[in-house]
Design a protein around this motif. Sequence first.
Motif, short mmCIF file in Angstrom:
data_model
loop_
_atom_site.label_atom_id
_atom_site.label_comp_id
_atom_site.label_asym_id
_atom_site.label_seq_id
_atom_site.Cartn_x
_atom_site.Cartn_y
_atom_site.Cartn_z
N MET A 1 0.85 -1.18 0.00
CA MET A 1 0.00 0.00 0.00
C MET A 1 0.88 1.24 0.00
SD MET A 1 -2.73 1.12 2.86
CE MET A 1 -2.26 2.64 3.60
N GLU A 2 0.52 2.16 -0.84
CA GLU A 2 1.25 3.42 -0.92
C GLU A 2 0.38 4.52 -0.32
OE1 GLU A 2 3.02 6.36 -4.37
OE2 GLU A 2 2.79 4.23 -4.81
N ILE A 3 0.97 5.32 0.55
CA ILE A 3 0.26 6.46 1.14
C ILE A 3 0.61 7.67 0.29
CG2 ILE A 3 -0.03 7.88 3.20
CD1 ILE A 3 0.84 5.38 4.83
N ASN A 4 -0.35 8.11 -0.51
CA ASN A 4 -0.11 9.21 -1.44
C ASN A 4 -1.32 10.15 -1.47
OD1 ASN A 4 -2.05 7.87 -2.98
ND2 ASN A 4 -0.51 6.81 -4.23
N LYS A 5 -1.25 11.17 -2.31
CA LYS A 5 -2.33 12.15 -2.38
C LYS A 5 -3.66 11.51 -2.77
CE LYS A 5 -3.60 16.59 -4.48
NZ LYS A 5 -4.96 16.41 -4.07
N GLU A 6 -3.64 10.57 -3.68
CA GLU A 6 -4.88 9.90 -4.10
C GLU A 6 -5.56 9.20 -2.93
OE1 GLU A 6 -6.16 6.18 -6.96
OE2 GLU A 6 -4.39 7.36 -7.52
N LEU A 7 -4.77 8.49 -2.11
CA LEU A 7 -5.31 7.82 -0.94
C LEU A 7 -5.88 8.83 0.06
CD1 LEU A 7 -5.67 5.09 0.60
CD2 LEU A 7 -3.49 5.61 1.69
N LEU A 8 -5.14 9.90 0.32
CA LEU A 8 -5.60 10.91 1.27
C LEU A 8 -6.87 11.59 0.78
CD1 LEU A 8 -2.27 12.52 2.53
CD2 LEU A 8 -3.45 10.46 3.32
N ASP A 9 -6.96 11.85 -0.53
CA ASP A 9 -8.18 12.45 -1.08
C ASP A 9 -9.39 11.54 -0.85
OD1 ASP A 9 -6.85 14.73 -1.89
OD2 ASP A 9 -6.67 14.09 -4.00
N LYS A 10 -9.19 10.23 -0.98
CA LYS A 10 -10.28 9.28 -0.72
C LYS A 10 -10.70 9.33 0.75
CE LYS A 10 -9.14 6.00 -4.35
NZ LYS A 10 -8.62 4.66 -4.67
N PHE A 11 -9.71 9.46 1.65
CA PHE A 11 -10.02 9.58 3.08
C PHE A 11 -10.84 10.83 3.36
CE2 PHE A 11 -6.13 6.96 4.39
CZ PHE A 11 -6.89 5.81 4.49
N PHE A 12 -10.46 11.95 2.75
CA PHE A 12 -11.21 13.18 2.95
C PHE A 12 -12.65 13.04 2.44
CE2 PHE A 12 -7.02 15.59 3.00
CZ PHE A 12 -7.06 15.81 4.37
N GLU A 13 -12.80 12.38 1.30
CA GLU A 13 -14.14 12.17 0.75
C GLU A 13 -14.99 11.34 1.72
OE1 GLU A 13 -16.04 9.81 -3.03
OE2 GLU A 13 -14.18 10.94 -3.36
N ARG A 14 -14.42 10.26 2.24
CA ARG A 14 -15.15 9.41 3.19
C ARG A 14 -15.45 10.16 4.48
NH1 ARG A 14 -11.45 4.22 2.26
NH2 ARG A 14 -12.22 3.64 0.22
N ALA A 15 -14.50 10.97 4.94
CA ALA A 15 -14.72 11.75 6.16
C ALA A 15 -15.88 12.71 5.97
CB ALA A 15 -13.44 12.50 6.55
N GLY A 16 -15.98 13.31 4.78
CA GLY A 16 -17.08 14.23 4.49
C GLY A 16 -18.43 13.54 4.46
N GLU A 17 -18.45 12.25 4.17
CA GLU A 17 -19.70 11.48 4.16
C GLU A 17 -20.07 10.97 5.55
OE1 GLU A 17 -18.65 8.45 1.37
OE2 GLU A 17 -18.83 9.80 -0.36
N ASN A 18 -19.12 11.00 6.47
CA ASN A 18 -19.32 10.49 7.82
C ASN A 18 -19.89 11.61 8.71
OD1 ASN A 18 -18.90 9.69 10.55
ND2 ASN A 18 -17.18 8.41 9.96
N PRO A 19 -20.99 11.38 9.43
CA PRO A 19 -21.54 12.42 10.30
C PRO A 19 -20.54 12.92 11.34
CG PRO A 19 -23.02 10.52 10.19
CD PRO A 19 -21.77 10.14 9.45
N ARG A 20 -19.55 12.09 11.70
CA ARG A 20 -18.54 12.50 12.69
C ARG A 20 -17.44 13.35 12.05
NH1 ARG A 20 -16.47 7.33 15.45
NH2 ARG A 20 -15.68 8.78 16.99
N LEU A 21 -17.46 13.52 10.74
CA LEU A 21 -16.48 14.33 10.00
C LEU A 21 -15.04 13.82 10.15
CD1 LEU A 21 -17.90 17.91 10.64
CD2 LEU A 21 -18.21 16.46 8.62
N ARG A 22 -14.92 12.49 10.27
CA ARG A 22 -13.60 11.89 10.31
C ARG A 22 -13.69 10.45 9.82
NH1 ARG A 22 -14.52 12.62 16.10
NH2 ARG A 22 -14.63 10.63 17.17
N GLN A 23 -12.55 9.93 9.40
CA GLN A 23 -12.50 8.57 8.89
C GLN A 23 -11.14 7.97 9.26
OE1 GLN A 23 -15.08 6.99 7.17
NE2 GLN A 23 -13.84 5.18 7.56
N SER A 24 -11.16 6.78 9.83
CA SER A 24 -9.90 6.12 10.18
C SER A 24 -9.67 4.93 9.28
CB SER A 24 -9.91 5.69 11.66
OG SER A 24 -10.96 4.79 11.89
#
Length: 146
Positions: A1-24
């Motif tokens: 697994m590579e931790i890159n901008k594409e992966l982080l962008d996906k995390f931000f998208e999921r966090a925005g969909e989460n009522p808690r505004l975060r994603q782990s």
Amino acid sequence: MEINKELLDKFFERAGENPRLRQSFDLRTSSADTSQRMLIALLPGTVVPIHRHEDTTESVICLCGKLDVVIYEEVVTYEKNAPEALPMAMDAQDVTRKVEYREVQRIHLCPAEAKYGCQIPKGAWHTVEVIEPSVIFEAKDGAYKG
């Protein structure tokens, strides 16, 4: 697994969909792994309750964004409930224990400002305040039970 901008962008998208505004994202390779290593995307407005880890220190590295790690001390006071006219003898029913938290340290994390991370001491009460969308790497002892 590579931790890159594409992966982080996906995390931000999921966090925005989460009522808690975060994603782990759990980085362990097995549930038998007794450590905790994770990436957490945090958006402004997320509420992380003041908490502590009694048995481990916590390492936090900010990969992107801007946030403050806030360390507190617990302040306990006792208030007498009984009216003043009663005798001085009191039992536990006559006292209310009040717990408050007083900020003792604020650690600003922002890689763009060369402020990358911190270590939160074992047992320290803490939270985070997210200033702009951020991703942190968090590590501590003990398996994640989230």
